[in-house]
Design a protein around this motif. Sequence first.
Motif, PDB file in Angstrom:
ATOM      1  N   LEU A 203       0.271   2.690  -5.632  1.00 38.81           N
ATOM      2  CA  LEU A 203      -0.711   3.156  -4.645  1.00 38.81           C
ATOM      3  C   LEU A 203      -0.157   4.302  -3.802  1.00 38.81           C
ATOM      4  O   LEU A 203      -0.781   5.349  -3.676  1.00 38.81           O
ATOM      5  N   SER A 204       1.005   4.090  -3.186  1.00 38.51           N
ATOM      6  CA  SER A 204       1.694   5.138  -2.409  1.00 38.51           C
ATOM      7  C   SER A 204       0.755   5.847  -1.422  1.00 38.51           C
ATOM      8  O   SER A 204       0.678   7.072  -1.374  1.00 38.51           O
ATOM      9  N   LEU A 205       0.059   5.072  -0.606  1.00 36.39           N
ATOM     10  CA  LEU A 205      -0.891   5.645   0.348  1.00 36.39           C
ATOM     11  C   LEU A 205      -0.172   6.236   1.560  1.00 36.39           C
ATOM     12  O   LEU A 205       0.921   5.798   1.931  1.00 36.39           O
ATOM     13  N   SER A 206      -0.809   7.194   2.203  1.00 37.18           N
ATOM     14  CA  SER A 206      -0.266   7.802   3.417  1.00 37.18           C
ATOM     15  C   SER A 206      -0.499   6.884   4.616  1.00 37.18           C
ATOM     16  O   SER A 206      -1.234   5.897   4.542  1.00 37.18           O
ATOM     17  N   HIS A 207       0.136   7.245   5.760  1.00 43.73           N
ATOM     18  CA  HIS A 207      -0.103   6.487   6.994  1.00 43.73           C
ATOM     19  C   HIS A 207      -1.587   6.474   7.343  1.00 43.73           C
ATOM     20  O   HIS A 207      -2.141   5.451   7.765  1.00 43.73           O
ATOM     21  N   THR A 208      -2.228   7.617   7.201  1.00 42.90           N
ATOM     22  CA  THR A 208      -3.642   7.727   7.546  1.00 42.90           C
ATOM     23  C   THR A 208      -4.491   6.800   6.688  1.00 42.90           C
ATOM     24  O   THR A 208      -5.374   6.089   7.198  1.00 42.90           O
ATOM     25  N   ALA A 209      -4.235   6.783   5.393  1.00 42.72           N
ATOM     26  CA  ALA A 209      -5.008   5.937   4.484  1.00 42.72           C
ATOM     27  C   ALA A 209      -4.777   4.457   4.769  1.00 42.72           C
ATOM     28  O   ALA A 209      -5.716   3.645   4.755  1.00 42.72           O
ATOM     29  N   ILE A 210      -3.537   4.082   5.049  1.00 39.17           N
ATOM     30  CA  ILE A 210      -3.234   2.680   5.360  1.00 39.17           C
ATOM     31  C   ILE A 210      -3.931   2.271   6.655  1.00 39.17           C
ATOM     32  O   ILE A 210      -4.558   1.209   6.743  1.00 39.17           O
ATOM     33  N   GLY A 211      -3.820   3.126   7.675  1.00 38.01           N
ATOM     34  CA  GLY A 211      -4.469   2.818   8.953  1.00 38.01           C
ATOM     35  C   GLY A 211      -5.969   2.743   8.845  1.00 38.01           C
ATOM     36  O   GLY A 211      -6.621   1.966   9.555  1.00 38.01           O
ATOM     37  N   ALA A 212      -6.550   3.532   7.914  1.00 38.26           N
ATOM     38  CA  ALA A 212      -8.008   3.551   7.767  1.00 38.26           C
ATOM     39  C   ALA A 212      -8.560   2.214   7.311  1.00 38.26           C
ATOM     40  O   ALA A 212      -9.728   1.899   7.580  1.00 38.26           O
ATOM     41  N   PHE A 213      -7.740   1.396   6.650  1.00 37.79           N
ATOM     42  CA  PHE A 213      -8.240   0.096   6.210  1.00 37.79           C
ATOM     43  C   PHE A 213      -8.534  -0.823   7.396  1.00 37.79           C
ATOM     44  O   PHE A 213      -9.266  -1.801   7.260  1.00 37.79           O
TER      45      PHE A 213
ATOM     46  N   LEU B  76       0.814  -1.212   0.000  1.00 35.15           N
ATOM     47  CA  LEU B  76       0.000   0.000   0.000  1.00 35.15           C
ATOM     48  C   LEU B  76       0.853   1.269   0.000  1.00 35.15           C
ATOM     49  O   LEU B  76       0.415   2.321  -0.490  1.00 35.15           O
ATOM     50  N   SER B  77       2.053   1.189   0.548  1.00 34.78           N
ATOM     51  CA  SER B  77       2.911   2.375   0.618  1.00 34.78           C
ATOM     52  C   SER B  77       3.801   2.531  -0.615  1.00 34.78           C
ATOM     53  O   SER B  77       4.447   3.563  -0.789  1.00 34.78           O
ATOM     54  N   GLU B  78       3.836   1.523  -1.469  1.00 31.03           N
ATOM     55  CA  GLU B  78       4.678   1.557  -2.658  1.00 31.03           C
ATOM     56  C   GLU B  78       3.878   2.002  -3.883  1.00 31.03           C
ATOM     57  O   GLU B  78       2.655   1.902  -3.900  1.00 31.03           O
ATOM     58  N   PRO B  79       4.557   2.494  -4.932  1.00 31.39           N
ATOM     59  CA  PRO B  79       3.863   2.786  -6.187  1.00 31.39           C
ATOM     60  C   PRO B  79       3.234   1.505  -6.750  1.00 31.39           C
ATOM     61  O   PRO B  79       3.783   0.416  -6.545  1.00 31.39           O
TER      62      PRO B  79
END
Length: 389
Positions: free
Chosen positions: A238-248, A233-236
């Motif tokens: 997608l490259s999501l932020s901490h907030t977006a990853i935690g929201a899952f 999720l943090s890699e291209p």
Amino acid sequence: MTRGVTLLFAVACGTSVANVYFAQPLLVTLGRDFSIGTATVGAIVTLTQVGYGLGLFFLVPLGDLLDRRRLVVAQLLLLAGALTAVGTAGDAALLLVGLAAVGLLAVVTQTLVAFAASLAPPGERGRVVGLVTSGVVTGILLARTASGVLADLAGWRSVYLTSAVLTCALALALHRLLPSRPGAPRTSGGYGRLLRSTVTLFARERLLRIRALLALLVFAAFSVLWSSVALPLSEPPLSLSHTAIGAFGLAGAAGALAATAAGRLNDRGLSQRTTGIALTLLTASWLPLAFTRQSLWALAVGVIVLDLAVQAVHVTNQTLVHAFRPEAGSRLIGGYMVFYSLGSASGAFAATTLYAAAGWPAVCALGAALSLAALLLWAATTPRRREPR
């Protein structure tokens, strides 16, 4: 156990267990800040779970020997100290030692679960354990979300320092609100005898061994997902932020609902059926999870199904284990949770190592294999004529 008291236990459990899961959305950042490679960054989660496993065996059984209120308050104050050490760590060694200590002391959650189960009438034990466990699930879910948001707002250290303050406040509240020596321990003898009896109970009783092995496999699969999903999720692209990853983590809110429902089904004598359905769903959840890189909706569906299944099995296991010997509730649940911790630790290490070597599809294959193994174990050990076990 009034609803208010049950709610207090649920909040305390959720707040305490959250500390074990704060690092999961932060793995990439922690790895970068402390120069830990992708293949070994899983050690951050693994050491926390190893500490948790040690605490389950050496600390949780004390609930059958000591004043539970004093035990809970002491563990919470020490936990606050460990969280402060993590939040101020200057190098990787101090970080890892601090996280292991956090895991060791966060087992206060299981002391509280056993405590609540001992206070509940037998006919309502499943419901009470389900409600308290729903607090645990909610704590796990909010841990990932809160961790991501705080890390984006004020850096990852703020996550642990904020938790240290909240843990101190919780210790004060429980010291004031819990009565002294409720559900007084019934075990005579010293600490060594207490630990030996935990091993003896598992050596003698087939039900405990089966449910413990199920916990090991189920939580290994659970940890395979949550210990590695931040990496893709943090890699291209997608490259999501901490907030977006935690929201899952919030997508797994169904797990809290499953915990309550599973408790009620256990009170109706449907433990085996609940386990079988949940393990089937757990195995199926890895199909949508395999498409995480292509669709975040697929990830959300997979997370919902996986968390629902895992918590249904977990509540069923804890209800059956405690009902077997209520007077040894702390030892039984502590011993059972050792297998949970072993599964979580091994799943975390295997998932990040495998991701570095073969990518996300291999991680999903591992999770599916562990889930299928749990389903086959259940099928091979389930009595066909009696439902209660």
